[in-house]
Design a protein around this motif. Structure first.
Motif, PDB file in Angstrom:
ATOM      1  N   LEU A 184      31.520 -69.671 -32.093  1.00 44.20           N
ATOM      2  CA  LEU A 184      31.929 -70.433 -30.908  1.00 44.20           C
ATOM      3  C   LEU A 184      32.433 -69.522 -29.805  1.00 44.20           C
ATOM      4  O   LEU A 184      32.808 -68.380 -30.056  1.00 44.20           O
ATOM      5  CB  LEU A 184      32.980 -71.481 -31.257  1.00 44.20           C
ATOM      6  N   VAL A 185      32.457 -70.040 -28.597  1.00 50.21           N
ATOM      7  CA  VAL A 185      32.983 -69.279 -27.467  1.00 50.21           C
ATOM      8  C   VAL A 185      34.486 -69.504 -27.356  1.00 50.21           C
ATOM      9  O   VAL A 185      35.258 -68.561 -27.237  1.00 50.21           O
ATOM     10  CB  VAL A 185      32.264 -69.671 -26.150  1.00 50.21           C
ATOM     11  N   ALA A 186      34.929 -70.772 -27.427  1.00 52.06           N
ATOM     12  CA  ALA A 186      36.352 -71.086 -27.334  1.00 52.06           C
ATOM     13  C   ALA A 186      36.612 -72.467 -27.920  1.00 52.06           C
ATOM     14  O   ALA A 186      35.722 -73.322 -27.952  1.00 52.06           O
ATOM     15  CB  ALA A 186      36.825 -71.033 -25.885  1.00 52.06           C
ATOM     16  N   VAL A 187      37.865 -72.677 -28.338  1.00 54.34           N
ATOM     17  CA  VAL A 187      38.288 -73.982 -28.852  1.00 54.34           C
ATOM     18  C   VAL A 187      39.772 -74.157 -28.527  1.00 54.34           C
ATOM     19  O   VAL A 187      40.522 -73.190 -28.487  1.00 54.34           O
ATOM     20  CB  VAL A 187      38.040 -74.103 -30.378  1.00 54.34           C
ATOM     21  N   ALA A 188      40.162 -75.401 -28.270  1.00 55.63           N
ATOM     22  CA  ALA A 188      41.573 -75.714 -28.034  1.00 55.63           C
ATOM     23  C   ALA A 188      41.842 -77.145 -28.469  1.00 55.63           C
ATOM     24  O   ALA A 188      40.971 -78.004 -28.370  1.00 55.63           O
ATOM     25  CB  ALA A 188      41.931 -75.554 -26.558  1.00 55.63           C
ATOM     26  N   VAL A 189      43.052 -77.372 -28.952  1.00 59.22           N
ATOM     27  CA  VAL A 189      43.550 -78.721 -29.188  1.00 59.22           C
ATOM     28  C   VAL A 189      44.536 -78.989 -28.067  1.00 59.22           C
ATOM     29  O   VAL A 189      45.452 -78.194 -27.830  1.00 59.22           O
ATOM     30  CB  VAL A 189      44.229 -78.850 -30.564  1.00 59.22           C
ATOM     31  N   VAL A 190      44.323 -80.103 -27.357  1.00 62.33           N
ATOM     32  CA  VAL A 190      45.042 -80.346 -26.105  1.00 62.33           C
ATOM     33  C   VAL A 190      45.775 -81.686 -26.153  1.00 62.33           C
ATOM     34  O   VAL A 190      45.220 -82.688 -26.613  1.00 62.33           O
ATOM     35  CB  VAL A 190      44.054 -80.346 -24.915  1.00 62.33           C
ATOM     36  N   ASP A 191      47.001 -81.692 -25.648  1.00 65.96           N
ATOM     37  CA  ASP A 191      47.771 -82.924 -25.477  1.00 65.96           C
ATOM     38  C   ASP A 191      47.346 -83.558 -24.153  1.00 65.96           C
ATOM     39  O   ASP A 191      47.459 -82.926 -23.098  1.00 65.96           O
ATOM     40  CB  ASP A 191      49.267 -82.602 -25.464  1.00 65.96           C
TER      41      ASP A 191
ATOM     42  N   GLY B  41      43.149 -89.935 -30.405  1.00 64.73           N
ATOM     43  CA  GLY B  41      44.456 -90.474 -30.035  1.00 64.73           C
ATOM     44  C   GLY B  41      44.898 -89.919 -28.702  1.00 64.73           C
ATOM     45  O   GLY B  41      44.164 -89.982 -27.712  1.00 64.73           O
ATOM     46  N   ASN B  42      46.095 -89.328 -28.665  1.00 69.80           N
ATOM     47  CA  ASN B  42      46.623 -88.766 -27.419  1.00 69.80           C
ATOM     48  C   ASN B  42      46.333 -87.265 -27.297  1.00 69.80           C
ATOM     49  O   ASN B  42      46.969 -86.563 -26.526  1.00 69.80           O
ATOM     50  CB  ASN B  42      48.123 -89.041 -27.293  1.00 69.80           C
ATOM     51  N   LYS B  43      45.349 -86.795 -28.053  1.00 68.29           N
ATOM     52  CA  LYS B  43      44.939 -85.392 -28.012  1.00 68.29           C
ATOM     53  C   LYS B  43      43.416 -85.330 -27.903  1.00 68.29           C
ATOM     54  O   LYS B  43      42.729 -86.312 -28.128  1.00 68.29           O
ATOM     55  CB  LYS B  43      45.386 -84.667 -29.277  1.00 68.29           C
ATOM     56  N   PHE B  44      42.921 -84.158 -27.573  1.00 66.19           N
ATOM     57  CA  PHE B  44      41.489 -83.926 -27.670  1.00 66.19           C
ATOM     58  C   PHE B  44      41.232 -82.497 -28.099  1.00 66.19           C
ATOM     59  O   PHE B  44      42.078 -81.616 -27.939  1.00 66.19           O
ATOM     60  CB  PHE B  44      40.739 -84.270 -26.377  1.00 66.19           C
ATOM     61  N   ILE B  45      40.055 -82.321 -28.691  1.00 67.29           N
ATOM     62  CA  ILE B  45      39.596 -80.980 -29.046  1.00 67.29           C
ATOM     63  C   ILE B  45      38.578 -80.581 -27.989  1.00 67.29           C
ATOM     64  O   ILE B  45      37.660 -81.332 -27.680  1.00 67.29           O
ATOM     65  CB  ILE B  45      38.935 -80.953 -30.433  1.00 67.29           C
ATOM     66  N   TYR B  46      38.776 -79.414 -27.425  1.00 63.96           N
ATOM     67  CA  TYR B  46      37.870 -78.866 -26.417  1.00 63.96           C
ATOM     68  C   TYR B  46      37.121 -77.711 -27.069  1.00 63.96           C
ATOM     69  O   TYR B  46      37.727 -76.801 -27.638  1.00 63.96           O
ATOM     70  CB  TYR B  46      38.683 -78.389 -25.212  1.00 63.96           C
ATOM     71  N   LEU B  47      35.810 -77.755 -27.013  1.00 66.52           N
ATOM     72  CA  LEU B  47      34.986 -76.751 -27.665  1.00 66.52           C
ATOM     73  C   LEU B  47      33.936 -76.223 -26.693  1.00 66.52           C
ATOM     74  O   LEU B  47      33.306 -77.003 -25.982  1.00 66.52           O
ATOM     75  CB  LEU B  47      34.285 -77.366 -28.884  1.00 66.52           C
ATOM     76  N   VAL B  48      33.760 -74.916 -26.687  1.00 63.92           N
ATOM     77  CA  VAL B  48      32.705 -74.276 -25.899  1.00 63.92           C
ATOM     78  C   VAL B  48      31.833 -73.485 -26.869  1.00 63.92           C
ATOM     79  O   VAL B  48      32.341 -72.676 -27.650  1.00 63.92           O
ATOM     80  CB  VAL B  48      33.284 -73.312 -24.831  1.00 63.92           C
ATOM     81  N   VAL B  49      30.529 -73.759 -26.819  1.00 65.04           N
ATOM     82  CA  VAL B  49      29.573 -73.025 -27.656  1.00 65.04           C
ATOM     83  C   VAL B  49      28.396 -72.577 -26.804  1.00 65.04           C
ATOM     84  O   VAL B  49      28.112 -73.157 -25.758  1.00 65.04           O
ATOM     85  CB  VAL B  49      29.066 -73.885 -28.845  1.00 65.04           C
ATOM     86  N   ASN B  50      27.714 -71.554 -27.273  1.00 59.70           N
ATOM     87  CA  ASN B  50      26.498 -71.089 -26.616  1.00 59.70           C
ATOM     88  C   ASN B  50      25.388 -72.076 -26.941  1.00 59.70           C
ATOM     89  O   ASN B  50      25.108 -72.327 -28.117  1.00 59.70           O
ATOM     90  CB  ASN B  50      26.151 -69.679 -27.112  1.00 59.70           C
ATOM     91  N   SER B  51      24.750 -72.607 -25.932  1.00 60.45           N
ATOM     92  CA  SER B  51      23.731 -73.645 -26.146  1.00 60.45           C
ATOM     93  C   SER B  51      22.466 -73.118 -26.810  1.00 60.45           C
ATOM     94  O   SER B  51      21.710 -73.880 -27.394  1.00 60.45           O
ATOM     95  CB  SER B  51      23.378 -74.317 -24.814  1.00 60.45           C
ATOM     96  N   ARG B  52      22.246 -71.831 -26.744  1.00 61.24           N
ATOM     97  CA  ARG B  52      21.047 -71.256 -27.357  1.00 61.24           C
ATOM     98  C   ARG B  52      21.270 -70.869 -28.814  1.00 61.24           C
ATOM     99  O   ARG B  52      20.320 -70.630 -29.546  1.00 61.24           O
ATOM    100  CB  ARG B  52      20.579 -70.054 -26.552  1.00 61.24           C
ATOM    101  N   GLU B  53      22.532 -70.787 -29.222  1.00 65.15           N
ATOM    102  CA  GLU B  53      22.847 -70.333 -30.578  1.00 65.15           C
ATOM    103  C   GLU B  53      23.437 -71.413 -31.460  1.00 65.15           C
ATOM    104  O   GLU B  53      23.590 -71.205 -32.662  1.00 65.15           O
ATOM    105  CB  GLU B  53      23.827 -69.157 -30.511  1.00 65.15           C
ATOM    106  N   THR B  54      23.801 -72.552 -30.889  1.00 65.72           N
ATOM    107  CA  THR B  54      24.491 -73.591 -31.642  1.00 65.72           C
ATOM    108  C   THR B  54      23.724 -74.898 -31.564  1.00 65.72           C
ATOM    109  O   THR B  54      23.299 -75.322 -30.498  1.00 65.72           O
ATOM    110  CB  THR B  54      25.914 -73.810 -31.083  1.00 65.72           C
ATOM    111  N   ASN B  55      23.581 -75.543 -32.698  1.00 62.75           N
ATOM    112  CA  ASN B  55      22.965 -76.853 -32.771  1.00 62.75           C
ATOM    113  C   ASN B  55      23.996 -77.878 -32.302  1.00 62.75           C
ATOM    114  O   ASN B  55      25.094 -77.970 -32.869  1.00 62.75           O
ATOM    115  CB  ASN B  55      22.531 -77.124 -34.212  1.00 62.75           C
TER     116      ASN B  55
END
Length: 124
Positions: free
Chosen positions: A23-30, A94-108
């Motif tokens: 993955l490129v980046a991930v975060a759990v956000v309030d 709920g009151n959070k979200f997961i934010y994910l960034v992936v390379n579109s050519r390398e990740t299904n």
């Protein structure tokens, strides 16, 4: 931001990293504050804490649009933003979200969405 795998948010970040190591980046956000509770980036170009704040506004604006359209009974499950070389996914929990960034050519995309779905269950 460093994260502790002992916290629920940190465990989610670690689970996503285990399932999508490229993955490129991930975060759990309030959603209320826009603050990243835990995050990780494999790219110096992406600051997940900054992205968390801006993507909180994306979520809030979509919620306002749904309200204006009177889409009662509907809930946002996820938001997908496609860029030239990346997928940016926001999975609400709920009151959070997961934010994910992936390379579109390398990740299904289907696999990335499934990883988010299964990881978001532990945030509720």
């Amino acid at each position: 931001m460093a994260y502790s795998a002992n916290s629920p948010a940190g465990k989610v970040v670690q689970d996503v990293l285990n399932d999508l190591p490229g993955l490129v980046a991930v975060a759990v956000v309030d959603i209320t504050s826009g603050m990243a509770l835990a995050s990780h980036s494999n790219s110096p170009a992406i600051n997940p804490e900054t992205a968390a704040a801006y993507n909180t506004e994306v979520v809030k604006q979509k919620q306002k649009a749904m309200s204006a359209l009177k889409l009662t009974g509907e809930n946002i499950e996820d938001i997908l933003i496609t860029l030239t070389n990346q997928f940016h996914l926001i999975k609400l929990a709920g009151n959070k979200f997961i934010y994910l960034v992936v390379n579109s050519r390398e990740t299904n995309l289907a696999i990335a969405r499934e990883v988010l779905r299964s990881s978001s269950a532990s945030l509720n």
